[in-house]
Design a protein around this motif. Sequence first.
Motif, mmCIF file in Angstrom:
data_model
loop_
_atom_site.group_PDB
_atom_site.id
_atom_site.type_symbol
_atom_site.label_atom_id
_atom_site.label_comp_id
_atom_site.label_asym_id
_atom_site.label_seq_id
_atom_site.Cartn_x
_atom_site.Cartn_y
_atom_site.Cartn_z
ATOM 1 N N ASN A 68 0.817 -1.216 0.000
ATOM 2 C CA ASN A 68 0.000 0.000 0.000
ATOM 3 C C ASN A 68 0.847 1.260 0.000
ATOM 4 O O ASN A 68 0.341 2.341 -0.307
ATOM 5 N N ALA A 69 2.138 1.143 0.357
ATOM 6 C CA ALA A 69 3.071 2.270 0.299
ATOM 7 C C ALA A 69 4.280 1.840 -0.528
ATOM 8 O O ALA A 69 5.410 1.769 -0.031
ATOM 9 N N LYS A 70 4.039 1.565 -1.773
ATOM 10 C CA LYS A 70 5.058 0.957 -2.646
ATOM 11 C C LYS A 70 6.274 1.844 -2.808
ATOM 12 O O LYS A 70 7.421 1.396 -2.681
ATOM 13 N N PHE A 71 6.080 3.137 -3.068
ATOM 14 C CA PHE A 71 7.205 4.047 -3.285
ATOM 15 C C PHE A 71 8.041 4.201 -2.012
ATOM 16 O O PHE A 71 9.271 4.084 -2.044
ATOM 17 N N LEU A 72 7.376 4.432 -0.884
ATOM 18 C CA LEU A 72 8.103 4.629 0.363
ATOM 19 C C LEU A 72 8.830 3.361 0.800
ATOM 20 O O LEU A 72 9.936 3.426 1.344
ATOM 21 N N ARG A 73 8.246 2.216 0.557
ATOM 22 C CA ARG A 73 8.943 0.961 0.876
ATOM 23 C C ARG A 73 10.188 0.789 0.008
ATOM 24 O O ARG A 73 11.227 0.309 0.482
ATOM 25 N N SER A 74 10.085 1.188 -1.249
ATOM 26 C CA SER A 74 11.262 1.079 -2.120
ATOM 27 C C SER A 74 12.371 2.021 -1.658
ATOM 28 O O SER A 74 13.561 1.688 -1.715
ATOM 29 N N VAL A 75 11.984 3.211 -1.160
ATOM 30 C CA VAL A 75 12.963 4.151 -0.625
ATOM 31 C C VAL A 75 13.639 3.555 0.609
ATOM 32 O O VAL A 75 14.870 3.582 0.756
ATOM 33 N N ALA A 76 12.820 3.019 1.531
ATOM 34 C CA ALA A 76 13.364 2.464 2.776
ATOM 35 C C ALA A 76 14.274 1.269 2.517
ATOM 36 O O ALA A 76 15.237 1.040 3.256
ATOM 37 N N SER A 77 14.022 0.518 1.457
ATOM 38 C CA SER A 77 14.785 -0.704 1.198
ATOM 39 C C SER A 77 16.034 -0.475 0.356
ATOM 40 O O SER A 77 16.866 -1.376 0.239
ATOM 41 N N SER A 78 16.192 0.742 -0.214
ATOM 42 C CA SER A 78 17.311 0.925 -1.143
ATOM 43 C C SER A 78 18.134 2.186 -0.902
ATOM 44 O O SER A 78 19.348 2.168 -1.112
ATOM 45 N N ARG A 79 17.530 3.272 -0.437
ATOM 46 C CA ARG A 79 18.284 4.528 -0.387
ATOM 47 C C ARG A 79 17.905 5.419 0.792
ATOM 48 O O ARG A 79 18.037 6.643 0.720
ATOM 49 N N GLY A 80 17.450 4.816 1.867
ATOM 50 C CA GLY A 80 17.095 5.638 3.012
ATOM 51 C C GLY A 80 17.113 4.861 4.302
ATOM 52 O O GLY A 80 17.522 3.701 4.352
ATOM 53 N N LYS A 81 16.690 5.492 5.354
ATOM 54 C CA LYS A 81 16.551 4.884 6.668
ATOM 55 C C LYS A 81 15.079 4.913 7.058
ATOM 56 O O LYS A 81 14.327 5.828 6.685
ATOM 57 N N TRP A 82 14.696 3.936 7.828
ATOM 58 C CA TRP A 82 13.289 3.904 8.242
ATOM 59 C C TRP A 82 13.195 3.283 9.638
ATOM 60 O O TRP A 82 14.148 2.692 10.145
ATOM 61 N N GLY A 83 12.042 3.445 10.252
ATOM 62 C CA GLY A 83 11.842 2.881 11.573
ATOM 63 C C GLY A 83 10.471 3.230 12.117
ATOM 64 O O GLY A 83 9.571 3.659 11.382
ATOM 65 N N LEU A 84 10.353 3.042 13.413
ATOM 66 C CA LEU A 84 9.105 3.306 14.121
ATOM 67 C C LEU A 84 9.296 4.557 14.968
ATOM 68 O O LEU A 84 10.257 4.651 15.733
ATOM 69 N N SER A 85 8.379 5.495 14.841
ATOM 70 C CA SER A 85 8.394 6.707 15.654
ATOM 71 C C SER A 85 7.334 6.564 16.742
ATOM 72 O O SER A 85 6.149 6.391 16.443
ATOM 73 N N SER A 86 7.759 6.612 17.999
ATOM 74 C CA SER A 86 6.838 6.425 19.128
ATOM 75 C C SER A 86 6.315 7.773 19.586
ATOM 76 O O SER A 86 7.087 8.648 20.003
#
Length: 888
Positions: A68-86
């Motif tokens: 459902n978030a195809k573009f953002l997942r591709s960013v997180a998996s190849s050219r960025g950082k991602w995580g959980l914000s509490s």
Amino acid sequence: MWIIFSAVCVQIVFLLSVFDIHFHSPIVKGMSPSANPIPAPAKRLVLFSADGLRFDTFLSYGNDREPNAKFLRSVASSRGKWGLSSTRVPTESRPGHVAMIAGLYEDPSAVFRGWKENPVEFDSVFNQSSYTFGWGSPDILSMFSKGTKGNVITFTYSSESEQFTGHDAYKLDEWVFEHFERFIQMAPHNATIFNMLEQQQLIFFVHLLGLDTNGHTNKPHSTLYTDNLRYVDQGIGKIESLINGYFKDNKTAFVFTADHGMTDWGSHGAGHPTETQTPIVAWGAGINTDHIDSLHWENKRDDMEQADIAPLMAALLGINFPVNSVGKLPLAYLADDMLWKSHAALTNARQLTRSFQSLSQRQQNQSLSWRFRPFWPLESNQVTMHNLQQIESSIRSGYYNESIQQSVELMDLCLQGMEYFYRYDEFQLKMCITLAYIGWAAILVVFLIQERTPASKKKCGKQFGLIDQIAFGLSVFIFIVLTVEGVPFLYYAYHLLPLVLWWYCLRQSRKMLRQTVRLVRIRHFIWTVFLLGGLEFLVAGFFQRWFLSVGLIFLSLWPHWDQRSSSRWRHHEMFKSLWMFAFLVLAMFPVFPPVGKHSFPILVDIGGMLLTVMAFWSSLVMHHDRDRTVLVCYTIAIPITLYVRHSVSDSLVQGQGLPILEQVLSWLLLGLPLTLPVIGPSLLWPRLIGIVITLAPSFLLLSLSYEGIFFVVLVVALAVWIRLEAAIPPSDSFWTQLRRSYFFLFLTLLSFFGLGNLASLNSFDPSSVRCFVTTFSPFTMAGLLLWKITVPFIAVSSALWAVTLQHQLSMKNVYLMILLLSAAMAVQFFHWVTSRGSWLDIGTSLSHYVIVQFTVLFVMLLRSVVQFLTCGPIYFHVRPTASKYDKD
């Protein structure tokens, strides 16, 4: 009357004390900002805020097995950082955005402004940027454009566009994407905009409200919600292309996150993980792209607190860190330029050090020298300066990793020190309020004894002069100390209230104590134990609603336990059986899911039809023509209510909006109880029936599920209670009045938790107010919700009024007993309030205490409401043409 006024004032002090003890304004004035001296990697930053996006939905797949978030997942998996914000409670739009943009957690007093305005101006990354351009909701953007230096430029749609009904909420996001694109396309042809965009340290803020609106209206697991996420995901990809195509320098950083999540039933505000867990994705200039595993990227998260986003953005742009930020720089997100990275960590440590020193200095200035207790790990400014010098020395020597570790350790110490000074007065204030609670309970006991032993009302002689002198001396001493320390005004109340209460109690207690001891019997201790057990059932019901069901089962047996010799009592077997039946049915509701999680309109219709049948039957058996006519006219309002509900629902489903006629009818039905004092029946039972019938329409309009059926059963139980109390011979027995007070308190709290309305302050569904408003209006919506909760309260209060009227008893004694029982419960919840642990624990503990205190205040205020609804001559005994209900 002065007792009621005193009780309200005392309860308000108790309620406010918990905020001064546990929750403090994070704003400290007079600090200088800190910035990284090393040039930043990014010239501009784009912040995307997907309002109301859940973390699990961000990772979800659609029915077509596509993300459902195809573009953002591709960013997180190849050219960025991602995580959980509490996030933290309250999980609302305003405090969430304040945390991510200013790095501080909301001032609790902002709750009185609907989380839209902060009572205190605060610093943010928007203030520190050269220019900030924002697109989105006027409710969010307006609060960051106020009080700035004119560098925040916003573009918003109208508030009327924020409809929480229908199926086109994505158009709010469509408006944002279209206007952003127009802005970028217009820049080369507009010299002013072109020159602004040539500046460095720019921020583009893109606020996307569609997900939040769709979540409220259609729920987070609906196709409309996930489709909206897909639309947002595609729009973010287009904005990145627009930015990169315009600037062509790869000096733009991008941050995507959400202000809060949402429950399965479409609400937010409390501390459930679905509300506090949101995604964060960062990419572009200055973001670490090393060691990315595109195959196992989902298992390599870098989580952070929501307040950490502000220092991240400040570091990427090279701007001053917001001065009141409590965020820690998420170093895993920063690119491996070690000189810049170590200086960024040092800047964050220096900013937190200044915040700690300001808090320490403020507390020291407010305390007498012999009362000040420093935070020993950082007991003086010399210690903190030495730590900063060590970090600078490590950087100059090229020990970057060591300097970063030292910065992190200093940041942790500073945050601990700030927490220490936030809690500096906690123990002292808790002791004062606890003593005040005990003193208040003692005062209530004194009042009750004075009512039952008139001789005890005589004024005490001079033998108590010593108590007066001691109390006066202590009050003067405390007043002088507090004045010298310059404490807030309410601190005087917290410290002096227990002294005043205990002074009055001790002056009155000696003579009454002798009289009371002579009246005490063993059975009184047994009744007291039973009463305390009953109170603990109510307390347990706050945590597990099924405890109320157990309590209702026990209460259903009361008429069969209470063996009285009165002939009228013995001949009310039908009402005793009806009492048991009504309470056993009521016992079912606390085990049902809280109202708001699911919508069942058919149950509302059933409740409305039951009320209509009961109201018509009750009206037709009236022998007094005027009363019958008035009640029949009132009853017609209930079928009209059901018509309005269906008409509004059909109109909204068809996308035609809220019909004007139905909206006007809804507001007129809401005001129906105001006609009771003018044209309402004058006999007791017809007036009570009139109160129920006039309250029912607005209650049904605001209902979503089984509330109407609950209201029917509650009304039956109250009617049977009044009839059974009428069969009891008139008695001013202390324990009889205490039993009645306990029944009232139990039924009052059942009105809350029987429906689950405020079990976590989080079961509110905005669709319940759609017959009145369809645009987002916090105060109007909150007022309607408050009225819905108040309706069963009024019914219970009216029943208590009828019970006391039947026996010509004083309401004063009953209310004193209710206050005494409530104080015994409230003092427990007061000590259970916490600001430590999980945010779910914090939110739950606070909401429980607030509910108890507001219940007490409601009881006091509803006394006036019931007096208004029953004003005019009310007769219990009948006139010649009265109803058969009043012949007893």
